[in-house]
Design an enzyme around this catalytic site. Structure first.
Site, short mmCIF file in Angstrom:
data_model
loop_
_atom_site.label_atom_id
_atom_site.label_comp_id
_atom_site.label_asym_id
_atom_site.label_seq_id
_atom_site.Cartn_x
_atom_site.Cartn_y
_atom_site.Cartn_z
N SER A 1 -2.85 -8.42 -20.05
CA SER A 1 -1.57 -8.60 -19.28
C SER A 1 -0.34 -9.38 -19.33
CB SER A 1 -2.53 -8.83 -17.65
OG SER A 1 -3.57 -9.87 -17.91
N ASN B 1 3.75 -3.52 -10.81
CA ASN B 1 2.56 -2.50 -11.24
C ASN B 1 3.07 -0.86 -11.53
OD1 ASN B 1 1.60 -5.36 -12.45
ND2 ASN B 1 -0.02 -5.11 -10.75
N ASP C 1 -11.02 -2.41 -21.36
CA ASP C 1 -10.22 -1.85 -20.11
C ASP C 1 -8.98 -1.60 -20.39
OD1 ASP C 1 -8.84 -2.52 -17.68
OD2 ASP C 1 -9.78 -4.62 -17.36
N HIS D 1 -3.28 -1.68 -17.41
CA HIS D 1 -2.11 -1.53 -18.41
C HIS D 1 -2.02 -0.53 -19.24
CE1 HIS D 1 -1.77 -5.68 -16.05
NE2 HIS D 1 -2.78 -6.09 -16.80
N HIS E 1 -9.26 -10.89 -19.04
CA HIS E 1 -8.45 -11.11 -17.73
C HIS E 1 -9.93 -11.23 -16.53
CE1 HIS E 1 -7.58 -9.04 -13.48
NE2 HIS E 1 -6.66 -9.30 -13.69
N GLU F 1 -9.35 -6.07 -23.89
CA GLU F 1 -8.69 -5.14 -23.39
C GLU F 1 -7.78 -4.21 -24.26
OE1 GLU F 1 -5.89 -7.13 -20.47
OE2 GLU F 1 -8.02 -8.67 -19.39
N LYS G 1 -2.20 0.83 -10.95
CA LYS G 1 -1.16 0.40 -11.24
C LYS G 1 -0.66 1.31 -11.52
CE LYS G 1 -2.48 -3.78 -12.85
NZ LYS G 1 -4.03 -4.60 -13.01
C1 PLP Z 1 -4.88 -5.17 -12.51
C2 PLP Z 1 -6.27 -5.80 -13.65
C3 PLP Z 1 -7.25 -5.64 -13.31
C4 PLP Z 1 -8.47 -5.16 -11.54
O1 PLP Z 1 -8.09 -4.00 -11.08
P1 PLP Z 1 -7.49 -3.72 -9.25
O2 PLP Z 1 -7.57 -2.32 -9.61
O3 PLP Z 1 -6.09 -4.17 -8.75
O4 PLP Z 1 -9.08 -4.84 -9.34
C5 PLP Z 1 -8.78 -5.59 -13.78
N1 PLP Z 1 -8.42 -5.81 -15.20
C6 PLP Z 1 -7.13 -5.56 -15.60
C7 PLP Z 1 -7.07 -6.15 -17.06
C8 PLP Z 1 -5.96 -5.97 -14.90
O5 PLP Z 1 -5.02 -6.02 -15.58
#
Ligand code: PLP
Length: 379
Positions: A179, A43, A205, A208, A131, A175, A239
């Site tokens: 993912s 990531n 969210d 990514h 997610h 999102e 990431k």
């Molecule tokens: C990786 C991810 C998370 C979690 O984030 P962390 O900081 O690793 O806890 C939340 N939402 C999505 C869409 C992710 O890909």
């Protein structure tokens, strides 16, 4: 006590036992089981996590400022070091929005925001592929919810029509880059849907996408020019930003409300100030990484084209699925690619729908065009 051992045994027998892989990192390579492989499952999208020059420059700054390695407390007690508020201001200003609030991780953010803001009078409409952390947040909120088919905004609109006026408010949750499929939500369409109905709030969210997309690396919301219209814009630092933590961009009122009601914020020790300082160091430089973003876009397009008709066509990003279908074939293919020097991992149901077992490539800016050409040969 339950016989947990036999449950583990069953998982092992069905090929579903999870293990922590023992791997050694060397830049964009990983060593595992005697094999040295190009990491195609990372990531670290901009390739910043192993950049010595950045680490060195940060450590010089650290020498001067000596940020502690623990906050020793929740921010509501004695853990609110100035660097937190500073970073929040930097982010809010960069996005040209009213307020930002930081969290320890994306998992904290997604399991805390909805439970704080939503209740029985709130309907949550979430994309089918969001997610796990968002799903957990929805369940913890105890609010009524429905999942709409992945990126099916016609179905979403039907749900909005049907439910408008029945609740105090409706949250649309999605999102931006997904993912598993690596496809991209149409945030502008979601904004326009949100505006067509009363009391609808949009939660996006960008885990990514932050750092990776948009002219200044501010994500799909920047790319699609709708930063101002997303009520709750979440992103993470673990990431592309090569750090740890998360943020939400929101109104001043929502920020204050979350500080009062969001349990993962109230009841957990805040991240170390040194970590926040590193995040700020990287975040401030995001606009400078356009070369990395371009390189990543170039290699992504190469692989998407090569996998066209095999899953590549689904992707609109650096996350690219190679859909194989059968679980066993998928594992064998991943093992074969690993032997050829490409560290990629099989993803199977229930993480993805039945019959769509796949290899999930996750490209980073330190993977070169030549690397991808070799990968394509190996495929
Ligand atoms: C990786 C991810 C998370 C979690 O984030 P962390 O900081 O690793 O806890 C939340 N939402 C999505 C869409 C992710 O890909």
């Amino acid at each position: 006590m339950k016989d947990y051992n036999s449950i583990l045994q069953e998982l092992e027998n069905s090929g579903n036992l999870r293990r922590l892989p023992e791997i050694v990192h060397k830049g964009n390579l990983v060593e595992k089981g005697g094999l040295t492989m190009l990491n195609l499952s990372s990531n670290d999208y901009l390739g910043l996590a192993s950049r010595r020059d950045l680490q060195q420059a940060f450590l010089e700054e650290w020498q001067e400022k000596q940020y502690p390695f623990s906050s020793s407390s929740s921010r509501l007690l004695t853990g609110n070091f100035r660097i937190y508020t500073e970073l929040e201001q930097v982010i809010a200003e960069r996005f040209n929005r009213e307020a930002t609030l930081l969290f320890n991780s994306g998992y904290h953010a997604n399991t805390g925001i909805l439970p704080a803001l939503a209740d029985k009078q709130t309907l949550i409409l979430a994309d089918k592929l969001v997610h796990a952390s968002i799903i957990d947040g929805i369940l913890l909120s105890n609010a009524p919810f429905q999942r709409f088919r992945h990126n099916d905004y016609d179905q979403l609109e039907t749900l909005l029509q049907k439910n408008t006026g029945q609740y105090e408010q409706i949250f649309i949750v999605t999102e931006s880059i997904f993912s598993m499929d690596g496809d991209v939500a149409d945030l502008r369409r979601l904004v326009s849907l949100k505006k067509s109905y009363p009391d609808v709030c949009l939660y996006v969210d960008e885990a990514h996408a932050i750092g990776v997309r948009g002219k200044n690396g501010l994500g799909i919301a920047e790319e699609q020019d709708c930063i101002q219209e997303i009520d709750l814009l979440v992103g993470t630092f673990g990431k592309a930003l090569a750090s740890m933590g998360a943020y939400v961009i929101c109104s001043r009122v929502i920020r204050e409300y979350l500080i009062n009601c969001m349990r993962p914020l109230i009841f957990s020790t805040a991240l170390p100030p040194a970590q926040i300082a590193w995040t700020q160091f990287i975040f401030e430089r995001l606009p400078e990484f356009s070369e990395e973003r371009e390189r990543l876009a170039t290699t992504s397009h190469l692989l998407i084209d090569a996998l066209s008709g095999k899953g590549g066509e689904i992707s609109g990003s650096h996350i690219i699925p190679y859909i194989i279908g059968d679980n066993k074939d998928c594992i064998l293919k991943a093992e074969e690619l690993q032997r050829k020097g490409f560290y990629c991992l099989p993803v199977r149901p229930p993480t993805v729908p039945k019959g769509t077992a796949r290899i999930r490539f996750s490209l980073t800016a330190d993977v070169t065009t030549e690397d991808i050409q070799q990968l394509i040969q190996a495929l």
